[in-house]
Design an enzyme around this catalytic site. Structure first.
Site, mmCIF file in Angstrom:
data_model
loop_
_atom_site.group_PDB
_atom_site.id
_atom_site.type_symbol
_atom_site.label_atom_id
_atom_site.label_comp_id
_atom_site.label_asym_id
_atom_site.label_seq_id
_atom_site.Cartn_x
_atom_site.Cartn_y
_atom_site.Cartn_z
ATOM 1 N N HIS A 48 -9.188 1.531 -0.709
ATOM 2 C CA HIS A 48 -8.179 2.252 0.365
ATOM 3 C C HIS A 48 -9.144 3.670 1.072
ATOM 4 O O HIS A 48 -10.012 3.845 0.343
ATOM 5 C CB HIS A 48 -7.002 3.071 -0.359
ATOM 6 N N GLU A 106 1.147 -1.195 -0.013
ATOM 7 C CA GLU A 106 0.062 0.120 0.048
ATOM 8 C C GLU A 106 0.987 1.355 -0.190
ATOM 9 O O GLU A 106 0.857 1.884 1.043
ATOM 10 C CB GLU A 106 -0.815 -0.066 1.098
ATOM 11 N N ASP A 146 2.655 1.531 3.661
ATOM 12 C CA ASP A 146 1.973 3.118 3.676
ATOM 13 C C ASP A 146 2.952 3.888 3.570
ATOM 14 O O ASP A 146 2.827 5.411 3.824
ATOM 15 C CB ASP A 146 1.032 3.355 4.870
#
Ligand code: MN
Length: 335
Positions: A173, A11, A295
């Site tokens: 997301h 991600e 992230d």
């Protein structure tokens, strides 16, 4: 130092100036909007801005420094979903082309999740096909609601049909809660990762399950970040309450809600690389449905890697989470 496991982070964000600049301008000009406030954090000249725009330099240096072998990269939230339909479609295509070029330059280090504009479902379906067939992306990503609407709604059928037909998994997301549920989050600025992202995105997933999306599209694969946005923890209660009250307006499902989660969903560890959360995920959904995520550049790469390296779980589970599940779901060739 080479790690014991191949590390695939799933991600990881980038942005193009054509998306960042207008969003940041709107953040400066308009009344409070939690999604725009999020864009305003990428100030001109800030490290966050620099890292979001970069696809060749610092990103790879940080990956190398901490033994991250592959980033699965996607356009930062809210992507193109706050633009008008036509412009959103053009920007999604532009962002996808930029990412595809970066993958060509660094084919063993990057995989891509394409952007699309749900504002135009037919156009989005065509972009999904292009991302699958021409750009060879690993999947697609949506930043939860679009204009307060969710993907279980009938109008988005062409998007789900294209994802399923092309075998493209969809990463849902977070973004801030839809306007109709945002007010109580405002006082303490709870709209973001502290609570609102999870509430919004978990709702999206539960809507899709209870709304019958996976009876219509049984082969659709969905990925949730942040340990599954709370849903794994709730599965038994969702099943029990779904059975207890067959409320009006709910379609009849072929299976219990949890069965769809365990068949169609995958979860990642973004922002949730904590032992209690990861061990619970393994028990609730299994490591073969879990993937590592950092992230980047919003969370710290060193910390996420150190946390997962030290995770008190079996090597089998760690190999699944660090790379095997991502290789399978995103069709990333084994090292
Ligand atoms: Mn993220």
């Amino acid at each position: 130092m080479a790690g014991a496991f191949r590390r695939i982070a799933t991600e990881e964000a980038y942005v193009i100036p054509e998306v960042l600049n207008p969003m940041r301008d709107r953040a400066a000009a308009e009344a409070y909007d939690p999604d725009l406030l999020f864009w305003s954090r990428a100030r001109a000249g800030s490290p966050l801005e620099r890292r979001l725009l970069d696809l060749d330099g610092e990103r790879l240096e940080i990956m190398d420094q901490h033994g991250v072998d592959v980033q699965v990269i996607s356009l930062a939230s809210t992507g193109v979903q706050m633009f008008e339909a036509g412009e959103a479609g053009d920007l999604a295509a532009k962002a996808n082309d930029v990412l595809a070029d970066a993958i060509v330059r660094h084919p063993t280090r990057y995989a891509g999740l394409g952007a699309f504009a749900p504002q135009d479902p037919e156009g989005a379906a065509r972009e999904i096909e292009r991302c699958a067939r021409e750009l060879k992306f690993a999947g697609m990503l949506v930043n939860s609601h679009t204009g307060g609407e969710y993907l279980d709604e009938a109008k988005f059928g062409p998007i789900l049909a294209a994802l399923e037909a092309e075998g493209m998994p969809l990463y849902i997301h977070p973004r801030a809660p839809a306007p109709a549920m945002a007010a109580p989050y405002r006082q303490y600025t709870l709209e973001h990762a502290i609570w609102g992202f999870q509430a919004e995105t978990g709702l999206h997933a539960v809507r899709m399950i209870v709304g019958g999306v996976f009876d219509r599209f049984p082969n659709l694969k969905v990925i949730l970040g942040h340990g599954g946005e709370g849903v794994p923890y709730w599965l038994t209660r969702i099943d029990a309450m779904h059975k207890a009250f067959q409320a009006e307006g709910r379609p009849t499902l072929e299976m219990a809600p949890s069965a769809y989660f365990l068949r169609n969903f995958f979860i990642t560890t973004s922002g949730m690389n904590a032992p209690a959360a990861v061990k619970f995920g393994i028990e609730a959904v299994g490591s073969e449905r879990m993937m590592f995520a950092i992230d980047y550049p919003f969370c710290d790469t060193a910390e996420a890697v150190a946390d997962m390296d030290a995770m008190p779980i079996s090597d089998e589970d760690k190999a699944n989470i660090y790379h095997r599940t991502a290789e399978r779901v995103f069709r990333i060739p084994a090292a």
